[in-house]
Design a protein around this motif. Sequence first.
Motif, PDB file in Angstrom:
ATOM      1  N   GLU A  19      23.165 -11.978  10.648  1.00 46.64           N
ATOM      2  CA  GLU A  19      24.191 -11.305   9.856  1.00 46.64           C
ATOM      3  C   GLU A  19      23.554 -10.125   9.139  1.00 46.64           C
ATOM      4  O   GLU A  19      22.620 -10.295   8.356  1.00 46.64           O
ATOM      5  N   PRO A  21      23.669  -7.385   6.365  1.00 46.88           N
ATOM      6  CA  PRO A  21      24.354  -7.300   5.073  1.00 46.88           C
ATOM      7  C   PRO A  21      24.947  -5.914   4.806  1.00 46.88           C
ATOM      8  O   PRO A  21      24.584  -4.929   5.439  1.00 46.88           O
ATOM      9  N   GLN A  22      25.845  -5.900   3.848  1.00 47.25           N
ATOM     10  CA  GLN A  22      26.413  -4.648   3.361  1.00 47.25           C
ATOM     11  C   GLN A  22      25.596  -4.209   2.158  1.00 47.25           C
ATOM     12  O   GLN A  22      25.254  -5.006   1.308  1.00 47.25           O
ATOM     13  N   ALA A  26      20.419  -5.435  -0.152  1.00 44.20           N
ATOM     14  CA  ALA A  26      20.446  -6.739   0.514  1.00 44.20           C
ATOM     15  C   ALA A  26      19.407  -6.835   1.631  1.00 44.20           C
ATOM     16  O   ALA A  26      18.983  -7.934   1.996  1.00 44.20           O
ATOM     17  N   TYR A  27      18.980  -5.717   2.163  1.00 40.41           N
ATOM     18  CA  TYR A  27      17.974  -5.722   3.224  1.00 40.41           C
ATOM     19  C   TYR A  27      16.585  -6.096   2.715  1.00 40.41           C
ATOM     20  O   TYR A  27      15.688  -6.365   3.494  1.00 40.41           O
ATOM     21  N   GLU A  31      16.509 -13.872   2.132  1.00 36.42           N
ATOM     22  CA  GLU A  31      17.512 -14.502   2.986  1.00 36.42           C
ATOM     23  C   GLU A  31      17.779 -13.674   4.245  1.00 36.42           C
ATOM     24  O   GLU A  31      18.070 -14.222   5.304  1.00 36.42           O
ATOM     25  N   TYR A  32      17.672 -12.369   4.109  1.00 33.75           N
ATOM     26  CA  TYR A  32      17.889 -11.501   5.271  1.00 33.75           C
ATOM     27  C   TYR A  32      16.765 -11.675   6.293  1.00 33.75           C
ATOM     28  O   TYR A  32      17.016 -11.845   7.480  1.00 33.75           O
TER      29      TYR A  32
END
Length: 137
Positions: A19, A21-22, A26-27, A31-32
């Motif tokens: 997934e 991210p937006q 977030a990158y 979790e990414y």
Amino acid sequence: MSLLLVGIVLSVAFLLRIEFPQGFDAYFKREYYNQFGPLAISVELLIAGYYFFIGHKKTNFALALFGFTALLDPLFDQIGLFDSIVPLYGTMILSICGLLCLWLAFANPFELKRLSRLIGILSLVLGILVELFFNYF
């Protein structure tokens, strides 16, 4: 050839599960990057399968590296070091392929370049580092 095909199929399956991210920040979250763990294992299988197919001199190292990485993921999950995000079907397929690859690497039935003890230990250490990078750090 079958290791190569399994590596391709699993790489595509795991890539489709990622997934994106937006937003820019977030990158940079853990979790990414954790999502790429299963993809890294399947790419190791893809490379090992390719080396095995062409008879490359580093085939046994690639097979051992993949085998250790694939088997350490469910082991670390079971002992509670981290929660693996590899789906159950992936864990089963990768574990079977991992056992086969470790046998091929250390038994050397196709008489490729034999693994030294140092290279065998190095493949284990690198497998541990790959698992810790994607799941713990």
